[in-house]
Design an enzyme around this catalytic site. Structure first.
Site, short mmCIF file in Angstrom:
data_model
loop_
_atom_site.label_atom_id
_atom_site.label_comp_id
_atom_site.label_asym_id
_atom_site.label_seq_id
_atom_site.Cartn_x
_atom_site.Cartn_y
_atom_site.Cartn_z
N CYS A 106 0.78 -1.02 -0.02
CA CYS A 106 -0.18 0.11 -0.05
C CYS A 106 0.84 1.17 -0.10
O CYS A 106 1.86 1.29 0.74
CB CYS A 106 -0.96 -0.03 1.23
SG CYS A 106 -2.17 1.46 1.20
N ASP A 127 -1.26 -3.29 -14.52
CA ASP A 127 -1.40 -2.45 -15.86
C ASP A 127 -2.10 -3.38 -16.97
O ASP A 127 -2.02 -3.40 -17.99
CB ASP A 127 -0.26 -1.97 -16.81
CG ASP A 127 0.46 -0.96 -15.78
OD1 ASP A 127 -0.32 -0.21 -14.80
OD2 ASP A 127 1.40 -0.58 -16.04
N ARG A 148 -7.80 -2.24 -11.72
CA ARG A 148 -8.43 -1.04 -12.36
C ARG A 148 -9.23 -1.53 -13.45
O ARG A 148 -10.34 -0.97 -13.67
CB ARG A 148 -7.39 0.11 -12.59
CG ARG A 148 -7.17 0.78 -11.02
CD ARG A 148 -5.66 1.57 -11.42
NE ARG A 148 -4.73 0.98 -12.02
CZ ARG A 148 -3.52 1.44 -12.41
NH1 ARG A 148 -3.40 2.53 -12.46
NH2 ARG A 148 -2.62 0.71 -12.97
C1 LIG Z 1 -8.59 2.46 -5.93
C2 LIG Z 1 -7.56 1.51 -5.43
C3 LIG Z 1 -7.34 0.80 -4.41
C4 LIG Z 1 -6.33 -0.14 -4.14
N1 LIG Z 1 -6.52 -0.63 -2.85
C5 LIG Z 1 -5.71 -1.87 -2.44
C6 LIG Z 1 -5.77 -2.55 -1.28
O1 LIG Z 1 -6.52 -2.46 -0.43
N2 LIG Z 1 -4.78 -3.66 -1.11
C7 LIG Z 1 -3.86 -3.87 -2.13
O2 LIG Z 1 -3.05 -4.60 -1.74
N3 LIG Z 1 -3.68 -3.03 -3.23
C8 LIG Z 1 -4.72 -2.13 -3.28
N4 LIG Z 1 -4.66 -1.56 -4.77
C9 LIG Z 1 -3.56 -1.89 -5.61
C10 LIG Z 1 -4.15 -2.83 -6.53
O3 LIG Z 1 -4.48 -4.05 -5.97
C11 LIG Z 1 -3.22 -3.18 -7.59
O4 LIG Z 1 -1.91 -3.84 -7.04
C12 LIG Z 1 -2.81 -1.92 -8.62
O5 LIG Z 1 -3.85 -1.17 -8.89
C13 LIG Z 1 -2.19 -2.37 -9.94
O6 LIG Z 1 -3.01 -3.29 -10.74
P1 LIG Z 1 -3.96 -2.72 -11.81
O7 LIG Z 1 -2.93 -1.95 -12.79
O8 LIG Z 1 -4.54 -3.86 -12.49
O9 LIG Z 1 -4.89 -1.87 -11.38
C14 LIG Z 1 -5.60 -0.31 -5.10
C15 LIG Z 1 -5.61 0.06 -6.29
C16 LIG Z 1 -6.79 1.14 -6.45
C17 LIG Z 1 -6.64 1.78 -7.81
#
Ligand SMILES: Cc1cc2nc3c(=O)[nH]c(=O)nc-3n(C[C@H](O)[C@H](O)[C@H](O)COP(=O)(O)O)c2cc1C
Length: 308
Positions: free
Chosen positions: A99, A201, A224
């Protein structure tokens, strides 16, 4: 490498605070997400039985397999939180080491743990020792671009006995900027002795399959790009009618779980579902004004009948 939890598919839903609650997890599983995770939950909040934290623990059978994610910086509290969570029957306990929010990192929690590998090792060991279900960890590549200690972190977690590790291919100081580094994720897979879940991504179902293959990861995780688009887990393109059905189902789950407040909470999802609709912003404004689920369904029916 065999995954420690039987998966429906190697494409998993990432934890996202404020989004991946029980209603959204159910929708993601409906479209074939292999596994889902709760958002990060404070270990302190669990131990102190904080109501807001405990409210995030609503889990229905339709969501399984599910990992409950916890964050904290005290091995004893993390251990106690993990033990208490067993009554919710999770399929794994996931330790948040990624985080990037300042209020979490600045107290050495979340990605802050990447700066103290010895503490991270003690936390992971304590949690692994205290529960008989798999324990996993979700990390970033490092705290800063200049301190990418992912191999050291992976070694420490493995030594502590974690069952799998999810790697978001960015550093903490990148937040969500730049691009996730899948070459580094692939390098971790080469060396790791436990299954690696790659994350960062992924934009489509085909992209997920491609990244699975090129990185050698045991599974990948989508965050996302799944918002307003649970079809990403099935690789299908919804018709307007299908979108209408799922938006209504999502509203219904939200209303069941939160009552009328669910309609307000759904606003952040509807923004994503309506992306690409003609006149999306006007439509959004109309929906946001609605106070009942019936009014919202009425607007959706008119819109979708016009388009169908
Ligand atoms: C709004 C939001 C909230 C997130 N909350 C968490 C969370 O509670 N725990 C966590 O490990 N990662 C959290 N993440 C990170 C995501 O799990 C992920 O690692 C990150 O968005 C990259 O993946 P993506 O490109 O597919 O979005 C959060 C990301 C976003 C955008």
């Amino acid at each position: 490498m065999d995954f420690p939890i039987p998966l429906h598919s190697p494409i998993l839903l990432a934890p996202m605070a404020g989004y991946t609650d029980s209603p959204f997890r159910r929708i993601a599983r409906l479209f074939g997400a292999g596994m889902v995770f709760t958002e990060l939950l404070s270990a302190d909040g669990i131990v102190r039985q904080n109501k807001k934290t405990l409210d995030l623990l609503t889990i229905t059978p339709h969501e399984r397999p599910i990992g409950i994610q916890i964050f904290g910086n005290d091995p004893i509290i993390m251990q106690e939180a993990a033990c208490r969570l067993l009554s919710h029957n999770p399929d794994c306990i996931d330790i948040n080491c990624g985080c990037c929010a300042p209020k979490v990192c600045n107290s050495g929690k979340g990605a802050g743990l990447l700066k103290d590998v010895e503490l991270l090792h003690r936390i992971a060991s304590a949690v692994v020792r205290s529960v008989s279900i798999p324990v996993s960890a979700k990390i970033r590549l490092g705290f800063t671009t200049g301190t990418q200690n992912y191999m050291e972190v992976v070694d420490a977690l493995q030594q502590a006995g974690v069952a799998f590790i999810t790697v978001h291919g960015r550093t903490r100081d990148q937040y969500y900027s730049g691009k996730a580094d899948w070459d580094k994720i692939a390098a971790i897979v080469q060396r790791a002795k436990v299954p690696i879940v790659g994350n960062g991504d992924i934009a489509s179902y085909m992209d997920a399959l491609n990244k699975l293959q090129t990185s050698g990861c045991s599974a990948v995780m989508i965050g996302r790009a799944a918002l307003g688009n649970p079809w990403i887990f099935s690789g299908t393109t919804p018709t307007i009618k299908e979108k209408q059905t799922i938006i209504k189902l999502h509203y219904t789950h939200m209303h069941e779980q939160y009552g009328p407040y669910g309609i307000i909470l759904m606003r952040k999802h509807i923004v994503h579902y309506l992306k690409g609709f003609t006149g999306a912003s006007k439509l959004r404004q109309e929906i946001i004004k609605c106070e009942t689920i019936e009014e919202i369904f009425g607007i959706l029916d008119i819109l979708c009948d016009k388009k169908a």
